[in-house]
Design an enzyme around this catalytic site. Structure first.
Site, PDB file in Angstrom:
ATOM      1  N   ARG A 191      32.652  24.811  -2.068  1.00  0.00           N
ATOM      2  CA  ARG A 191      32.928  25.857  -1.083  1.00  0.00           C
ATOM      3  C   ARG A 191      32.188  25.578   0.218  1.00  0.00           C
ATOM      4  O   ARG A 191      32.659  25.956   1.292  1.00  0.00           O
ATOM      5  CB  ARG A 191      32.506  27.220  -1.605  1.00  0.00           C
TER       6      ARG A 191
ATOM      7  N   ARG B 255      22.791  14.897  -5.688  1.00  0.00           N
ATOM      8  CA  ARG B 255      23.263  15.665  -6.853  1.00  0.00           C
ATOM      9  C   ARG B 255      24.610  16.343  -6.626  1.00  0.00           C
ATOM     10  O   ARG B 255      24.941  17.322  -7.302  1.00  0.00           O
ATOM     11  CB  ARG B 255      22.245  16.736  -7.251  1.00  0.00           C
TER      12      ARG B 255
END
Ligand code: HPA
Length: 235
Positions: free
Chosen positions: A24, A43
């Site tokens: 998002r 990550r």
């Protein structure tokens, strides 16, 4: 660079929007910012910096839950000098008058504990939003024809809750909605002299069991991003 953010020092703006979901963050940056540039993918916790109406802004994923948000917010404030942090995310409505897709602006965020509880010890600290940001967000929402709910929310440590009695008490005390990050964000901002706010969209309802489908989630998420940006940079 920090342990969890790969951006160079000057690649993070002073104002950061923080959705839980890194995808998002990518969507919000690519949809609403001019010239969004990927500044973090450590990550897979994507962060982008671009401009909105000429103002520099970063959108950085926080991950789910307060321990994850705490890592990113700490590094953004302490290492990158971020001054304004606005969480944009979803929440579960706790009151009958709060409906799916509604916007909730969190004035306060209750919790059982936060990662900061260890330093606050016996104190039940009351994490609250920055007034200027809150006021600007309400104004921005109204300007878009959206009537936001403004009040207390609950930052939970669990999504799959096994304490219906607790939900009942929080509901009875007027809590508007539940999510999993705002209390730690507000506490960190208070500790380090930054400004924080959480602008949320209702994605599911605890009383009725209704939930938004993924397409509606995306379109209502857009209103929230615009409110957050307009609150950060009022005209
Ligand atoms: N619980 C916790 N966090 C949430 C929820 C919920 O029901 N909905 C969206 N975020």
């Amino acid at each position: 660079m920090t342990v969890h953010i790969g951006a160079k020092q000057d690649q993070i703006a002073e104002t950061v929007l923080m959705p839980g979901d890194p995808k998002r963050a990518q969507w919000a940056a690519q949809t609403f910012l001019d010239r969004p540039e990927l500044v973090n993918d450590v990550r897979g916790m994507l962060g982008y910096t671009g401009t909105w109406r000429g103002n520099r802004v970063t959108v950085q994923g926080s991950g789910m839950g307060m321990p994850s948000l705490s890592i990113y917010a700490n590094e953004l404030i302490r290492d990158y000098g971020v001054k304004t942090l606005i969480r944009i995310g979803s929440c579960g409505a706790m009151q009958a008058h709060v409906a799916l897709r509604d916007v909730v602006i969190a004035m306060t965020a209750s919790s059982i504990s936060t990662p900061s509880s260890t330093i606050l010890r016996e104190v039940n600290f009351a994490p609250c939003a920055d007034w200027g940001l809150l006021n600007a967000a309400v104004t921005a929402a109204k300007a878009r024809g959206i009537a936001p709910h403004v009040g207390g929310i609950y930052s939970s440590d669990t999504f799959y809750d096994e304490r219906p009695d607790l939900t009942e008490q929080m509901t009875r005390h007027g809590t508007l909605a539940v999510e999993m990050e705002a209390a730690e964000l507000y506490t960190l901002a208070a500790r380090h002299g930054a400004r924080a706010l959480a602008v949320l969209t209702v994605s599911d309802h605890l009383q009725t069991g209704e939930a938004l489908d993924s397409q509606t989630r995306e379109s209502s998420f857009g209103d929230m991003v615009e409110i957050a940006l307009a609150a950060a940079f009022p005209e």
